[in-house]
Design a protein around this motif. Sequence first.
Motif: not given
Length: 132
Positions: A11, A80, A117
């Motif tokens: 990610a 995130r 993610t």
Amino acid sequence: MNEAPRSVRIAVGLWLAIAVFVLFTTAGLWFQRGEVQRLTNWSSGQVTSFLATLSAVALIFVVAYALLTRLFLRRRNWARIALSFIAIIHMIWILFVGISASNLVTLLLICAAIVFTWQARTAQWLAEVREQ
């Protein structure tokens, strides 16, 4: 990052790849000024204004991706969420600007980055900080 699981490393790599790719494709447009002017029939000033606007927006996305990726790597869960939010705004921006080969690559990179993610192993890695 050594203790980060593979999904987190992928990610992070994808988010940074998006930032670099956007930076280079935007810079590349400046080298294709003549082609942009020919395709649009705009004046030189209009092309410069258009490219300046694209560059400013691209720079905002690049900086956001770089900073938020760094915070994500420091196990900030809100980073995130913010990365995903910025990515969705970026996707909408791409749809407004128009689809090109480089924009399709950017969209694919964004989709892949969001998937990694939000994988369960990534969430578990972030939750480990809250448990300590």
